[in-house]
Motif scaffolding. Structure first.
Motif, PDB file in Angstrom:
ATOM      1  N   VAL A  26      78.349  19.849  38.397  1.00 16.96           N
ATOM      2  CA  VAL A  26      78.537  18.480  37.907  1.00 16.96           C
ATOM      3  C   VAL A  26      79.295  17.655  38.948  1.00 16.96           C
ATOM      4  O   VAL A  26      78.919  16.514  39.256  1.00 16.96           O
ATOM      5  CB  VAL A  26      79.281  18.472  36.552  1.00 16.96           C
ATOM      6  N   GLU A  29      76.974  16.988  41.881  1.00 20.03           N
ATOM      7  CA  GLU A  29      75.947  16.007  41.510  1.00 20.03           C
ATOM      8  C   GLU A  29      76.517  14.593  41.545  1.00 20.03           C
ATOM      9  O   GLU A  29      75.875  13.661  42.043  1.00 20.03           O
ATOM     10  CB  GLU A  29      75.391  16.324  40.117  1.00 20.03           C
ATOM     11  N   ALA A  30      77.735  14.426  41.035  1.00 22.12           N
ATOM     12  CA  ALA A  30      78.382  13.110  41.070  1.00 22.12           C
ATOM     13  C   ALA A  30      78.603  12.656  42.509  1.00 22.12           C
ATOM     14  O   ALA A  30      78.334  11.497  42.856  1.00 22.12           O
ATOM     15  CB  ALA A  30      79.709  13.160  40.317  1.00 22.12           C
ATOM     16  N   GLU A  33      75.343  11.604  44.118  1.00 24.88           N
ATOM     17  CA  GLU A  33      74.906  10.284  43.661  1.00 24.88           C
ATOM     18  C   GLU A  33      75.740   9.179  44.300  1.00 24.88           C
ATOM     19  O   GLU A  33      75.208   8.132  44.686  1.00 24.88           O
ATOM     20  CB  GLU A  33      74.975  10.185  42.137  1.00 24.88           C
ATOM     21  N   ILE A  34      77.040   9.397  44.425  1.00 20.43           N
ATOM     22  CA  ILE A  34      77.895   8.411  45.093  1.00 20.43           C
ATOM     23  C   ILE A  34      77.413   8.192  46.525  1.00 20.43           C
ATOM     24  O   ILE A  34      77.300   7.059  46.993  1.00 20.43           O
ATOM     25  CB  ILE A  34      79.371   8.859  45.079  1.00 20.43           C
TER      26      ILE A  34
END
Length: 98
Positions: A26, A29-30, A33-34
């Protein structure tokens, strides 16, 4: 008592932090995306005679570097804590025990 029995997947004990693989994914993944958002932002601002595009590009590059540091900290066992801390700008990070 295991982390699963306690209902948590993040634990700190004796200066060592342990997280579950799911929690790590998680976080990664964050950060991914950033990084993607920063790349999009950099490309969305067209160069012009004003300084705004340089400010936006500079901010996007810094945010991307922080996202990459988070990725290294949570998913790259080869990266040294001291090197990641230097990229973030905090010099007081302790090196993890060998």
């Amino acid at each position: 008592m295991s982390q699963e029995q306690k209902g948590t997947d993040l634990e700190e004990r004796d200066g060592v932090v342990t997280m579950s693989k799911g929690r790590q994914l998680v976080a990664l993944e964050a950060a991914w995306e950033i990084e993607a958002l920063c790349n999009t932002l950099r490309n969305a601002v067209a160069p012009n005679d004003d300084m705004e595009h340089l400010v936006v590009r500079g901010l996007a590059l810094r945010i991307r570097e922080l996202a990459r540091a988070a990725m290294s900290a949570t998913g790259d066992e080869v990266s040294r804590t001291r090197d990641i801390a230097r990229r973030v700008g905090c010099d007081d990070a302790e090196e993890a025990p060998a």
